[in-house]
Design a protein around this motif. Sequence first.
Motif, PDB file in Angstrom:
ATOM      1  N   ILE A   1       0.755  -0.843  -0.348  1.00 46.04           N
ATOM      2  CA  ILE A   1      -0.077  -0.058   0.079  1.00 46.04           C
ATOM      3  C   ILE A   1       0.839   1.212   0.169  1.00 46.04           C
ATOM      4  CG2 ILE A   1      -1.059   1.355   1.210  1.00 46.04           C
ATOM      5  CD1 ILE A   1      -3.380  -0.485   2.178  1.00 46.04           C
ATOM      6  N   THR A   2       0.586   1.926  -0.866  1.00 47.04           N
ATOM      7  CA  THR A   2       1.591   2.990  -0.865  1.00 47.04           C
ATOM      8  C   THR A   2      -0.074   4.612  -0.324  1.00 47.04           C
ATOM      9  OG1 THR A   2       2.694   2.603  -2.571  1.00 47.04           O
ATOM     10  CG2 THR A   2       2.710   4.718  -2.246  1.00 47.04           C
ATOM     11  N   VAL A   3       1.022   5.297   0.390  1.00 42.38           N
ATOM     12  CA  VAL A   3       0.032   6.490   0.885  1.00 42.38           C
ATOM     13  C   VAL A   3       0.681   7.801   1.257  1.00 42.38           C
ATOM     14  CG1 VAL A   3       0.330   5.481   3.644  1.00 42.38           C
ATOM     15  CG2 VAL A   3      -1.436   6.683   3.216  1.00 42.38           C
ATOM     16  N   SER A   4      -0.104   8.613   0.764  1.00 49.97           N
ATOM     17  CA  SER A   4       0.517  10.018   1.554  1.00 49.97           C
ATOM     18  C   SER A   4       0.800  10.448   2.756  1.00 49.97           C
ATOM     19  CB  SER A   4      -0.012  11.325   0.207  1.00 49.97           C
ATOM     20  OG  SER A   4      -0.045  11.065  -1.589  1.00 49.97           O
ATOM     21  N   GLU A   5       2.485  11.169   3.142  1.00 50.57           N
ATOM     22  CA  GLU A   5       1.832  11.534   4.427  1.00 50.57           C
ATOM     23  C   GLU A   5       0.711  12.084   4.243  1.00 50.57           C
ATOM     24  OE1 GLU A   5       6.074  13.048   5.518  1.00 50.57           O
ATOM     25  OE2 GLU A   5       5.632  12.878   7.344  1.00 50.57           O
ATOM     26  N   GLY A   6       0.100  12.271   6.024  1.00 47.58           N
ATOM     27  CA  GLY A   6      -0.636  13.278   6.548  1.00 47.58           C
ATOM     28  C   GLY A   6      -2.113  12.549   6.376  1.00 47.58           C
ATOM     29  N   ALA A   7      -1.825  11.679   5.064  1.00 45.58           N
ATOM     30  CA  ALA A   7      -3.356  10.767   5.490  1.00 45.58           C
ATOM     31  C   ALA A   7      -3.574   9.622   5.339  1.00 45.58           C
ATOM     32  CB  ALA A   7      -3.528  10.032   3.387  1.00 45.58           C
ATOM     33  N   SER A   8      -5.266   9.418   5.299  1.00 40.90           N
ATOM     34  CA  SER A   8      -5.122   8.317   5.909  1.00 40.90           C
ATOM     35  C   SER A   8      -4.603   6.381   6.061  1.00 40.90           C
ATOM     36  CB  SER A   8      -6.874   7.952   6.755  1.00 40.90           C
ATOM     37  OG  SER A   8      -7.392   7.667   5.440  1.00 40.90           O
ATOM     38  N   LEU A   9      -4.936   5.873   6.722  1.00 43.83           N
ATOM     39  CA  LEU A   9      -4.750   4.480   6.296  1.00 43.83           C
ATOM     40  C   LEU A   9      -5.551   3.252   6.543  1.00 43.83           C
ATOM     41  CD1 LEU A   9      -1.950   2.662   5.479  1.00 43.83           C
ATOM     42  CD2 LEU A   9      -0.851   2.655   7.476  1.00 43.83           C
ATOM     43  N   GLU A  10      -5.641   2.726   5.823  1.00 46.87           N
ATOM     44  CA  GLU A  10      -6.431   1.014   6.479  1.00 46.87           C
ATOM     45  C   GLU A  10      -5.591   0.168   6.010  1.00 46.87           C
ATOM     46  OE1 GLU A  10     -10.482   1.416   6.301  1.00 46.87           O
ATOM     47  OE2 GLU A  10     -10.954  -0.434   7.795  1.00 46.87           O
TER      48      GLU A  10
ATOM     49  N   GLY B   1      -4.225   1.010  19.396  1.00 46.13           N
ATOM     50  CA  GLY B   1      -2.362   0.764  20.293  1.00 46.13           C
ATOM     51  C   GLY B   1      -1.483   2.318  20.093  1.00 46.13           C
ATOM     52  N   ILE B   2      -0.311   1.613  20.267  1.00 48.01           N
ATOM     53  CA  ILE B   2       0.820   2.647  20.512  1.00 48.01           C
ATOM     54  C   ILE B   2       0.785   3.233  18.945  1.00 48.01           C
ATOM     55  CG2 ILE B   2       2.355   1.499  22.191  1.00 48.01           C
ATOM     56  CD1 ILE B   2       4.070   0.860  19.212  1.00 48.01           C
ATOM     57  N   LYS B   3       1.741   4.596  18.945  1.00 43.82           N
ATOM     58  CA  LYS B   3       1.819   5.042  17.368  1.00 43.82           C
ATOM     59  C   LYS B   3       0.472   5.439  17.029  1.00 43.82           C
ATOM     60  CE  LYS B   3       6.054   3.265  16.507  1.00 43.82           C
ATOM     61  NZ  LYS B   3       7.188   2.311  15.900  1.00 43.82           N
ATOM     62  N   GLY B   4      -0.168   6.005  17.039  1.00 45.47           N
ATOM     63  CA  GLY B   4      -1.878   6.461  16.983  1.00 45.47           C
ATOM     64  C   GLY B   4      -2.172   5.637  15.967  1.00 45.47           C
TER      65      GLY B   4
ATOM     66  N   PHE C   1     -10.148  -7.915  11.267  1.00 43.67           N
ATOM     67  CA  PHE C   1      -9.365  -7.389  12.335  1.00 43.67           C
ATOM     68  C   PHE C   1      -8.715  -6.184  11.785  1.00 43.67           C
ATOM     69  CE2 PHE C   1      -8.209  -6.050  16.825  1.00 43.67           C
ATOM     70  CZ  PHE C   1      -7.237  -5.866  16.879  1.00 43.67           C
ATOM     71  N   ASN C   2      -9.770  -5.056  10.794  1.00 45.85           N
ATOM     72  CA  ASN C   2      -8.531  -4.056  10.246  1.00 45.85           C
ATOM     73  C   ASN C   2      -7.854  -2.873  11.459  1.00 45.85           C
ATOM     74  OD1 ASN C   2      -9.947  -5.060   8.383  1.00 45.85           O
ATOM     75  ND2 ASN C   2     -11.212  -3.615   7.236  1.00 45.85           N
ATOM     76  N   LEU C   3      -6.348  -2.461  10.553  1.00 44.59           N
ATOM     77  CA  LEU C   3      -5.684  -1.222  11.534  1.00 44.59           C
ATOM     78  C   LEU C   3      -5.898  -0.237  10.264  1.00 44.59           C
ATOM     79  CD1 LEU C   3      -3.826  -1.351  13.142  1.00 44.59           C
ATOM     80  CD2 LEU C   3      -1.727  -1.537  11.487  1.00 44.59           C
ATOM     81  N   ARG C   4      -6.120   1.025  11.696  1.00 44.40           N
ATOM     82  CA  ARG C   4      -6.389   2.400  10.887  1.00 44.40           C
ATOM     83  C   ARG C   4      -5.369   3.140  11.637  1.00 44.40           C
ATOM     84  NH1 ARG C   4     -12.205   0.547  10.870  1.00 44.40           N
ATOM     85  NH2 ARG C   4     -11.753   2.182  13.179  1.00 44.40           N
ATOM     86  N   LYS C   5      -4.952   4.612  10.770  1.00 41.93           N
ATOM     87  CA  LYS C   5      -4.336   5.408  11.355  1.00 41.93           C
ATOM     88  C   LYS C   5      -4.993   7.242  10.899  1.00 41.93           C
ATOM     89  CE  LYS C   5      -0.336   7.583  12.879  1.00 41.93           C
ATOM     90  NZ  LYS C   5       1.235   7.099  13.298  1.00 41.93           N
TER      91      LYS C   5
END
Lengths: 115, 115
Positions: B11-20, B59-62, B74-78
């Motif tokens: 997965i490629t994501v831009s800094e500041g964007a959301s991640l799942e 969790g840790i790190k936001g 069990f999807n992970l998000r930031k």
Amino acid sequence: GAGVSQSPSNKVTEKGKDVELRCDPISGHTALYWYRQSLGQGLEFLIYFQGNSAPDKSGLPSDRFSAERTGGSVSTLTIQRTQQEDSAVYLCASSLAMGLDEKLFFGSGTQLSVL
Amino acid sequence: AQSVTQPDIHITVSEGASLELRCNYSYGATPYLFWYVQSPGQGLQLLLKYFSGDTLVQGIKGFEAEFKRSQSSFNLRKPSVHWSDAAEYFCAVGLFGAAGNKLTFGGGTRVLVKP
């Protein structure tokens, strides 16, 4: 030490040779696990030690693989007659007790390359 | 047998964007669920875990993850990704019982962060 220590960090060997990989768990941790991470694949469970109980060897891929844990602390994973498909990162982890609610601490792994 | 699937290899994501990051599991009972992160040159680190109770875990790190029984996920998000989040992320299912203690890991998702 402060964390799980594995040695060597890198090992290059010739096909057919035996190798030994070492894991020093965190002091006081009674549970110790070995995992293998092959290129492009996930983490594969190999073996699990808990205190003085018989180890769970159900993940060992063949009888060329064996592991022992001396004195309930240091563990050695031995691969006999290495094959090219054994090339992978071998990860050791330890935890304070038996339950999965205990946090696993991983070492940095041993990168094994079989030529 | 339990299994874990991470459908996205990269997965490629831009800094500041959301991640799942997606994770689906197959297991006959309520599982223990984990997310681990492996940063370049470092060992695996536990981000968060779910055993029971509130299905949204922090969790840790936001990072946070949501357990959805109906979807076996069990999807992970930031909400906002930082460049330091570039790493490989592993979802894992834990089995604890008479059969032994082991974590079954998914194949991992590599996250690249664009400036």
